[in-house]
Design an enzyme around this catalytic site. Structure first.
Site, PDB file in Angstrom:
ATOM      1  CG  HIS A   1      -1.934  -1.014   1.346  1.00 54.53           C
ATOM      2  ND1 HIS A   1      -2.095  -1.816   2.443  1.00 54.53           N
ATOM      3  CD2 HIS A   1      -2.906  -1.393   0.469  1.00 54.53           C
ATOM      4  CE1 HIS A   1      -3.118  -2.638   2.252  1.00 54.53           C
ATOM      5  NE2 HIS A   1      -3.628  -2.406   1.061  1.00 54.53           N
TER       6      HIS A   1
ATOM      7  CB  SER B   1      -4.315  -6.625   4.534  1.00 52.24           C
ATOM      8  OG  SER B   1      -4.001  -5.340   4.075  1.00 52.24           O
TER       9      SER B   1
ATOM     10  NE  ARG C   1      -3.114  -6.969  -4.491  1.00 53.36           N
ATOM     11  CZ  ARG C   1      -3.858  -7.171  -3.406  1.00 53.36           C
ATOM     12  NH1 ARG C   1      -3.288  -7.581  -2.310  1.00 53.36           N
ATOM     13  NH2 ARG C   1      -5.146  -6.958  -3.432  1.00 53.36           N
TER      14      ARG C   1
ATOM     15  CE  LYS D   1     -12.195  -7.140   1.820  1.00 53.32           C
ATOM     16  NZ  LYS D   1     -10.928  -6.443   1.554  1.00 53.32           N
TER      17      LYS D   1
HETATM   18  P1  ADP Z   1      -9.852  -3.412  -0.543  1.00 50.86           P
HETATM   19  O1  ADP Z   1     -10.486  -4.155   0.582  1.00 50.86           O
HETATM   20  O2  ADP Z   1     -10.612  -2.208  -0.982  1.00 50.86           O
HETATM   21  O3  ADP Z   1      -9.385  -4.255  -1.694  1.00 50.86           O
HETATM   22  P2  ADP Z   1      -7.143  -3.230   0.412  1.00 50.86           P
HETATM   23  O4  ADP Z   1      -6.774  -2.569   1.672  1.00 50.86           O
HETATM   24  O5  ADP Z   1      -6.962  -4.712   0.342  1.00 50.86           O
HETATM   25  O6  ADP Z   1      -8.598  -2.760   0.123  1.00 50.86           O
HETATM   26  O7  ADP Z   1      -6.350  -2.569  -0.794  1.00 50.86           O
HETATM   27  C1  ADP Z   1      -6.507  -1.232  -1.162  1.00 50.86           C
HETATM   28  C2  ADP Z   1      -5.941  -1.024  -2.540  1.00 50.86           C
HETATM   29  O8  ADP Z   1      -4.543  -1.289  -2.526  1.00 50.86           O
HETATM   30  C3  ADP Z   1      -6.508  -1.956  -3.612  1.00 50.86           C
HETATM   31  O9  ADP Z   1      -6.559  -1.249  -4.835  1.00 50.86           O
HETATM   32  C4  ADP Z   1      -5.507  -3.071  -3.691  1.00 50.86           C
HETATM   33  O10 ADP Z   1      -5.509  -3.707  -4.946  1.00 50.86           O
HETATM   34  C5  ADP Z   1      -4.229  -2.284  -3.469  1.00 50.86           C
HETATM   35  N1  ADP Z   1      -3.159  -3.131  -2.928  1.00 50.86           N
HETATM   36  C6  ADP Z   1      -3.215  -3.957  -1.866  1.00 50.86           C
HETATM   37  N2  ADP Z   1      -2.034  -4.580  -1.671  1.00 50.86           N
HETATM   38  C7  ADP Z   1      -1.210  -4.130  -2.654  1.00 50.86           C
HETATM   39  C8  ADP Z   1       0.138  -4.434  -3.031  1.00 50.86           C
HETATM   40  N3  ADP Z   1       0.863  -5.334  -2.377  1.00 50.86           N
HETATM   41  N4  ADP Z   1       0.651  -3.771  -4.090  1.00 50.86           N
HETATM   42  C9  ADP Z   1      -0.107  -2.888  -4.785  1.00 50.86           C
HETATM   43  N5  ADP Z   1      -1.376  -2.585  -4.506  1.00 50.86           N
HETATM   44  C10 ADP Z   1      -1.939  -3.199  -3.456  1.00 50.86           C
END
Ligand code: ADP
Length: 161
Positions: free
Chosen positions: A17, A128, A90, A41
């Site tokens: 992130h 996460s 990703r 979630k």
């Molecule tokens: P959500 O529940 O909305 O998917 P996340 O917290 O999992 O939220 O992720 C927020 C954003 O960050 C999403 O667009 C996700 O694809 C991106 N993201 C999460 N992990 C990574 C990573 N390792 N590299 C790049 N982008 C990421």
């Protein structure tokens, strides 16, 4: 001023992130990291705690704000005067979901654009969920999350064991 919103659950924020956030700062004057509250979630950390961790990790910077939203993302963007949504991509598995969400958002707010940044190679398998799984099993997550998050995860899982 080019304002963008970077929305997500951030349960918790990872180095993946942060990489997207840093790179998006090269494209926008201000980026608002927006923590999703009220999601279907079930999250490990309460929204306030997730926000607090992000604020600690990013520190005080004029061009980054940390906020939260519980309603429609498009309404939140309007409220904070952002014209762009940032999302990270990703694997192909992210694509279908992101396509659906961005298409709906486009219908709800045609002036709002979603910009996708490809995950950096070293973070392309980082999520996460995987971080929580490793931490829960007592593994080392220091290369995957900032120090504050590593400590918070340790505390959370020692509380539950
Ligand atoms: P959500 O529940 O909305 O998917 P996340 O917290 O999992 O939220 O992720 C927020 C954003 O960050 C999403 O667009 C996700 O694809 C991106 N993201 C999460 N992990 C990574 C990573 N390792 N590299 C790049 N982008 C990421």
């Amino acid at each position: 001023m080019r304002i963008a919103v970077y929305p997500g659950s951030f349960d918790p924020i990872t180095n993946g992130h942060l990489d997207i956030l840093e790179r998006s700062l090269k494209l926008f004057d201000k980026v608002i990291v927006a923590v999703l509250v009220n999601t279907s979630k079930s999250c490990l950390f309460q929204a306030e705690r997730r926000k607090e961790m992000i604020s600690k990790v990013v520190g005080r910077k004029n061009h980054i704000t940390v906020g939260s939203f519980g309603g429609l993302l498009v309404d939140y963007c309007k409220q904070v005067e952002a014209r762009t949504i940032i999302r990270g991509l990703r694997a192909v598995s992210d694509y279908e979901y992101e396509l659906q969400i961005s298409s709906i958002n486009k219908q709800l707010a045609p002036d709002l654009e979603t910009v996708f940044l490809m995950a950096s190679t070293q973070y392309s398998f980082l999520s996460s969920s995987i971080v929580k799984e490793i931490a829960k099993l007592g593994g080392n997550v220091s290369a995957l999350v900032p120090k504050e998050v590593e400590i918070a995860l340790k505390m959370e899982f020692s509380k539950n064991s």
